[in-house]
Structure formats: structure tokens, C-alpha cells
Design a protein around this motif. Structure first.
Motif, PDB file in Angstrom:
ATOM      1  N   SER A 129       5.416 -13.922   9.092  1.00 52.25           N
ATOM      2  CA  SER A 129       4.469 -14.944   9.517  1.00 52.25           C
ATOM      3  C   SER A 129       3.040 -14.418   9.511  1.00 52.25           C
ATOM      4  O   SER A 129       2.105 -15.100   9.078  1.00 52.25           O
ATOM      5  CB  SER A 129       4.847 -15.450  10.915  1.00 52.25           C
ATOM      6  N   ILE A 130       2.867 -13.179   9.999  1.00 47.96           N
ATOM      7  CA  ILE A 130       1.530 -12.580  10.007  1.00 47.96           C
ATOM      8  C   ILE A 130       1.036 -12.383   8.582  1.00 47.96           C
ATOM      9  O   ILE A 130      -0.117 -12.667   8.256  1.00 47.96           O
ATOM     10  CB  ILE A 130       1.545 -11.241  10.769  1.00 47.96           C
ATOM     11  N   ARG A 131       1.913 -11.897   7.719  1.00 44.94           N
ATOM     12  CA  ARG A 131       1.524 -11.675   6.327  1.00 44.94           C
ATOM     13  C   ARG A 131       1.067 -12.966   5.666  1.00 44.94           C
ATOM     14  O   ARG A 131       0.055 -12.992   4.945  1.00 44.94           O
ATOM     15  CB  ARG A 131       2.703 -11.088   5.546  1.00 44.94           C
ATOM     16  N   ASP A 132       1.796 -14.052   5.900  1.00 45.74           N
ATOM     17  CA  ASP A 132       1.514 -15.309   5.209  1.00 45.74           C
ATOM     18  C   ASP A 132       0.409 -16.129   5.865  1.00 45.74           C
ATOM     19  O   ASP A 132      -0.340 -16.821   5.177  1.00 45.74           O
ATOM     20  CB  ASP A 132       2.788 -16.163   5.149  1.00 45.74           C
ATOM     21  N   ASN A 133       0.302 -16.058   7.207  1.00 49.47           N
ATOM     22  CA  ASN A 133      -0.596 -16.963   7.926  1.00 49.47           C
ATOM     23  C   ASN A 133      -1.829 -16.302   8.545  1.00 49.47           C
ATOM     24  O   ASN A 133      -2.801 -16.987   8.854  1.00 49.47           O
ATOM     25  CB  ASN A 133       0.175 -17.681   9.038  1.00 49.47           C
ATOM     26  N   GLU A 134      -1.783 -14.978   8.735  1.00 58.20           N
ATOM     27  CA  GLU A 134      -2.917 -14.286   9.351  1.00 58.20           C
ATOM     28  C   GLU A 134      -3.245 -13.042   8.524  1.00 58.20           C
ATOM     29  O   GLU A 134      -3.051 -11.910   8.988  1.00 58.20           O
ATOM     30  CB  GLU A 134      -2.589 -13.906  10.793  1.00 58.20           C
ATOM     31  N   PRO A 135      -3.734 -13.235   7.313  1.00 56.16           N
ATOM     32  CA  PRO A 135      -3.985 -12.104   6.410  1.00 56.16           C
ATOM     33  C   PRO A 135      -4.987 -11.091   6.953  1.00 56.16           C
ATOM     34  O   PRO A 135      -4.894  -9.910   6.627  1.00 56.16           O
ATOM     35  CB  PRO A 135      -4.513 -12.783   5.136  1.00 56.16           C
ATOM     36  N   GLU A 136      -5.941 -11.542   7.792  1.00 57.43           N
ATOM     37  CA  GLU A 136      -6.922 -10.604   8.347  1.00 57.43           C
ATOM     38  C   GLU A 136      -6.240  -9.593   9.264  1.00 57.43           C
ATOM     39  O   GLU A 136      -6.526  -8.389   9.221  1.00 57.43           O
ATOM     40  CB  GLU A 136      -8.017 -11.354   9.126  1.00 57.43           C
ATOM     41  N   ILE A 137      -5.324 -10.092  10.113  1.00 60.10           N
ATOM     42  CA  ILE A 137      -4.593  -9.191  11.013  1.00 60.10           C
ATOM     43  C   ILE A 137      -3.671  -8.278  10.205  1.00 60.10           C
ATOM     44  O   ILE A 137      -3.545  -7.082  10.491  1.00 60.10           O
ATOM     45  CB  ILE A 137      -3.780  -9.997  12.050  1.00 60.10           C
ATOM     46  N   PHE A 138      -3.027  -8.849   9.201  1.00 59.06           N
ATOM     47  CA  PHE A 138      -2.122  -8.054   8.368  1.00 59.06           C
ATOM     48  C   PHE A 138      -2.891  -6.905   7.701  1.00 59.06           C
ATOM     49  O   PHE A 138      -2.426  -5.774   7.641  1.00 59.06           O
ATOM     50  CB  PHE A 138      -1.471  -8.941   7.315  1.00 59.06           C
TER      51      PHE A 138
END
Length: 264
Positions: free
Chosen positions: A52-61
């Protein structure tokens, strides 16, 4: 991330090899999607978080990808206090250890470790105590012992027996190194490290062991041992870039991250 998620494109850097993990295969399987595979529920929960982080929150990833090795932090944990959990990697071997000054270090499985590491954005970061390094040392020692003991038997039969035997001789020589110079001691330590990391070719270790065995009673003489090592182990084998190793078992031991669990 790359190993756990798999995928069709590089996640970390250009040229990064794509690793396929069976957990991700199960994640998208019909059996899992229909809720029949209850045994993987907890693992899939954390894999879904990463996805989910990879797909929806690329900045955090991206920020997570840039975290340096040996990253460390601390948080309050009511049920586990004054303890340190550390995540280690050696080749494809990945392990978690938990240490407390009052009890022995224990190894944790992925689920147990993930539950402890699980945090929310609002949790306050605590300061690291003086005992942090002592607990980290305990975790490191446990990891080193485990990765030596868990070496597959088939690998031992194909050359690691020789390396292990030479390592024992080198360790004994270091304990009897009063007459050696600092440079000679440093050389022995370098040989020991490269043997441990699997960076010296099998044939070289076999020939070295044969030469050492010919010393017989003189094996206790550190100068004789040193001479044999220097004659049979080329300096180029001691360079950090040279490695004849199997990545799944051998490789540099790395501390990936540590989390201290504070009382308050």
C-alpha cells in the motif's frame, strides 16, 4: 521490500535483481483472496502495508529506501520494556533478535518481530539509553553464532570443512600472539574475517589446511602458522572486493535496523 513484494520493475536501483517471494504469490492467490488460507493472515497483513505504501505513498516509500544501514530509534512499549530488537541480514538470511539486560537474547520469527516494530505516525520517538550498545552487542553475538551453526551440511562437505578448520587454527594463533607484531596480528584477523565471510576460494583453503597439518607439533608456533598462511593465501583473496561465495548463505553480516523499547 524487493524480495517480499516481487514485481515487474526494479524498486531500488537500476540493475537491481528481481527477487520473487512465495508469500506474494500467495497474497494474490484465489485461496488467499477467498480467506481460506488463515495460516498466512498475519504475514499478509504486513505485506499489504508495504504494498500500500509503495503504490499510494511513494514519497514515504522513497524515504524508507534511503534509510541508512544500522538505522536506530526508540519508542515506548508497555508490555516489553528496556529491550532492543535488531534486524540482521547475511546474504539471503534474515533474522531478528531481542535482548534485555536481565535475560538471554532470544530469536524472534517474522510475525513476532513485525508486531513489535509496528508503529503509527503519532508515536513519540524516545532517546537512546546508554545500554543501547551493550544490548546491540548481545544481538550481534547471537546472530554470528546462529549463522555459523546454521550453515547447510552440503556446503560444509564442499569446502567449508577446510575453512572452519583453518579458522580454528587462526583463532588459536591469535590467542598465542604475544610475540607477533601489530601488523602480523592484523593480517591474521583479516584472514579470519575473509574465511568467515567465505571470500577465500575453496581450493586455497584446502591447500592451506594441508600445509598447516604438516606442521604437526609446530602448529603451536605462531610464526610457522603465519608463514603457511602467507604462502598459501594470496593477498588478492584478502581484498574486500574479492569473493567466491554463495549469496544465499555467505556474505557480509549487516545490521539493518534496531528499535529500543523504553519503559517510559
Amino acid at each position: 521490500f524487493l524480495t517480499l513484494l516481487g514485481g515487474d520493475a526494479e524498486l531500488l536501483t537500476e540493475g537491481e535483481p528481481i527477487g520473487s517471494h512465495e508469500l506474494f504469490d500467495r497474497l494474490i492467490s484465489v485461496k488467499t483472496l477467498e480467506g481460506e488460507d488463515e495460516s498466512e493472515e498475519s504475514e499478509l497483513k504486513y505485506l499489504n502495508v508495504i504494498k500500500s505504501i509503495r503504490d499510494n505513498e511513494p514519497e514515504i516509500f522513497e524515504k524508507i529506501k534511503q534509510l541508512p544501514k544500522k538505522a536506530r530509534t526508540s519508542k515506548k512499549k508497555d508490555d516489553i520494556k528496556n529491550s532492543l530488537i535488531t534486524y540482521f541480514r547475511k546474504g539471503k538470511i534474515q533474522k531478528f533478535y531481542l535482548s534485555n539486560s536481565n535475560y538471554a537474547t532470544i530469536e524472534l520469527d517474522f510475525i513476532s518481530a513485525a508486531k513489535i516494530l509496528d508503529s503509527n505516525p503519532k508515536e513519540e520517538k524516545k532517546g537512546l539509553p546508554e545500554e543501547f550498545y551493550e544490548l546491540l552487542s548481545k544481538n550481534k553475538e547471537a546472530f554470528i553464532l546462529t549463522t555459523i551453526e546454521e550453515m547447510p551440511q552440503d556446503l560444509r562437505r564442499t569446502g567449508r570443512d577446510s575453512a572452519s578448520a583453518v579458522m580454528r587454527i587462526v583463532k588459536a594463533t591469535l590467542k598465542n600472539s604475544q610475540k607477533l607484531t601489530d601488523d602480523q596480528e592484523q593480517y591474521l584477523r583479516k584472514v579470519l574475517i575473509q574465511l568467515e565471510e567465505g571470500s577465500i576460494p575453496k581450493q586455497a583453503t584446502k591447500e592451506t589446511l594441508k600445509a598447516l597439518e604438516k606442521l604437526k607439533n609446530e602448529i603451536v608456533n605462531p610464526f610457522k602458522v603465519l608463514a603457511v598462511l602467507q604462502s598459501n593465501i594470496s593477498d588478492r583473496f584478502l581484498d574486500s572486493h574479492y569473493a567466491e561465495q554463495i549469496p544465499s548463505v555467505f556474505g557480509k553480516r549487516e545490521v539493518i535496523l534496531s528499535l529500543y523499547l523504553a519503559r517510559e
